[in-house]
Write a protein that holds these residues in place. Structure first.
Motif: not given
Length: 444
Positions: A23-25, A32-34, A67-73
């Motif tokens: 979900c975070f990824l 918008p700032d991707r 960062n949150m997605a990478l942390l989660g993985f």
């Protein structure tokens, strides 16, 4: 979907961790700032993060979500590849660490204390699988790691340098190596009434290190981030993302076969529920994630909280206890206690001519409430009025505790909850009856 309800606790919770990470990824890609996602992530990794550092301001929205997605993985990978059992404590460790991914922990500064836990397991000749939760909890002092890596002992950040790397490794290893003993001892201090149990050893370690690294040698503490950085916020992004994620949890829980009466049974439990997945199953846990999450989101909307990286992150930090007994029934007295305390001390301030700075929408109070939620076992065991009173005590203490650890302990509110337990629980055991004792008295 109903097959998911029959999965083992470990398998289901690992799927839940992957769901949140994904979900975070997806959220990162939708920001918008991707286009500045990777450069923003580098800014987050290469900067100090003394609390309260707003990653939305530091690196941008997309970079923070990434960062949150990478942390989660990464964290899910630790549980999976080390073959660690996953339970209610793992849920707390994972979601709590994930929540700090927007204001203090990143995929660089988490590894130093993890190395210390690995060293502990090697010295004790114990399997790493039994210490993955400790690895995650050790990151509660990650801001100090970044401080060592980029700035100490200077007032301004220097960037990457070998001396900083060596110091970060030394401090991180010390933290991780001694933490497991503290984790085992902590419940004896608060007797299980602080769900953020790891906060006590982490807070005391931060207290010691602040003294050793700053107070004793006379090194000036670095200033906190400028206040204007907290103004970089987006209520729309937070509400849209959380609304979708928590809504999906509710839908999935219903499709898995849970019924409202199952959830109601959990809400009306007469004693503390230590593990929702173990006691009520996977579907009820997922329903609690959705409903409890929406309750937290609604509260922060209601009091007018600015949804910067800190406020956004603490939604998940607060949600971390959803598998350890926190739910709308045990937490609402704590929310009410915080609101009542704010209005009470506003009145006291007016009478005494003080300068009131602890409004219910103030950043420090918003963060403090998150961890007051950890006192929900008091509500569960003794009743709503005692949870209300404990929340008032927590409110009084939470803004003074950072002076003990210098702003380097992310678990500040959980540390405050432990101190609250030290003050309150002995009095409850001496003067109050539990809900079960009152129920038994009525039957006589």
């Amino acid at each position: 979907m109903k097959r998911l309800n029959k999965l083992s606790e470990t398998d289901f919770l690992k799927l839940f961790f992957l769901f949140l990470s994904t979900c975070f990824l997806v959220g990162a890609v939708c920001m918008p700032d991707r286009g500045e996602m990777l450069s923003g992530l580098w800014k987050i990794l290469a900067s100090t993060c003394k609390i309260s550092t707003n990653y939305f301001a530091l690196g941008g929205y997309a970079a923070t979500f990434l960062n949150m997605a990478l942390l989660g993985f990464v964290l899910t990978g630790l549980y999976h590849f080390l073959k660690a059992p996953v339970n209610n404590v793992s849920t707390l460790a994972f979601v709590l660490t994930l929540g700090f991914g927007s204001w203090g922990i990143n995929v660089l500064n988490l590894w130093f204390s993890v190395l210390g836990v690995v060293l502990y397991a090697a010295v004790k000749r114990e399997k790493l699988s039994g210490h993955v939760n400790a690895m995650l909890f050790s990151t509660g002092i990650a801001p100090l790691i970044s401080e060592m890596l980029f700035r100490y002992p200077h007032a301004e950040a220097l960037g990457f340098h070998w001396a900083g790397l060596g110091l970060a490794v030394l401090v991180g290893v010390c933290i991780g190596f001694f933490l497991p003993a503290g984790l085992a001892y902590s419940p004896k201090v608060h007797k299980g009434f602080d769900l953020y149990s790891a906060a006590l050893p982490i807070g005391m370690t931060a207290f010691l290190l602040q003294t050793v690294l700053y107070k004793a040698p006379g090194v000036a503490l670095p200033a906190a981030p400028a206040g204007e950085t907290l103004q970089v916020a987006s209520a729309m992004a937070a509400n849209l993302f959380c609304g979708i994620v928590f809504g999906l949890c509710i839908v999935f829980a219903l499709l898995m076969g849970t019924k409202p009466k199952d959830y109601w049974k959990m809400l009306t439990e007469k004693d503390q529920v230590s593990s929702v997945t173990a006691a009520y199953g996977n579907a009820v846990f997922l329903l609690n994630v959705g409903l409890f999450g929406l309750m937290i989101l609604g509260y922060y909307d209601l009091v007018g909280g600015a949804f910067n990286g800190i406020t956004f992150g603490i939604i998940f930090c607060m949600l971390a206890t959803c598998n350890s007994g926190s739910n709308p029934a045990t937490v609402w007295p704590i929310l009410l206690g915080y609101v009542a305390a704010s209005y009470l001390f506003r009145g006291v301030s007016a009478l005494t001519g003080g300068q009131f700075a602890q409004a219910i929408s103030a950043q420090a109070i918003l963060v403090g409430l998150c961890y007051a939620n950890g006192l929900s076992p008091i509500t569960a065991k003794y009743g709503w009025q005692y949870g209300f009173g404990a929340a008032v005590v927590h409110y009084c203490l939470v803004t003074t505790v950072p002076s003990l650890h210098g702003g380097f302990c992310l678990y500040n509110g959980g540390f405050t909850a432990a101190l609250t337990c030290i003050l309150v629980v002995p009095q409850l055991e001496r003067f109050a009856r539990t809900k079960l004792q009152r129920l038994e008295a009525k039957k006589r």
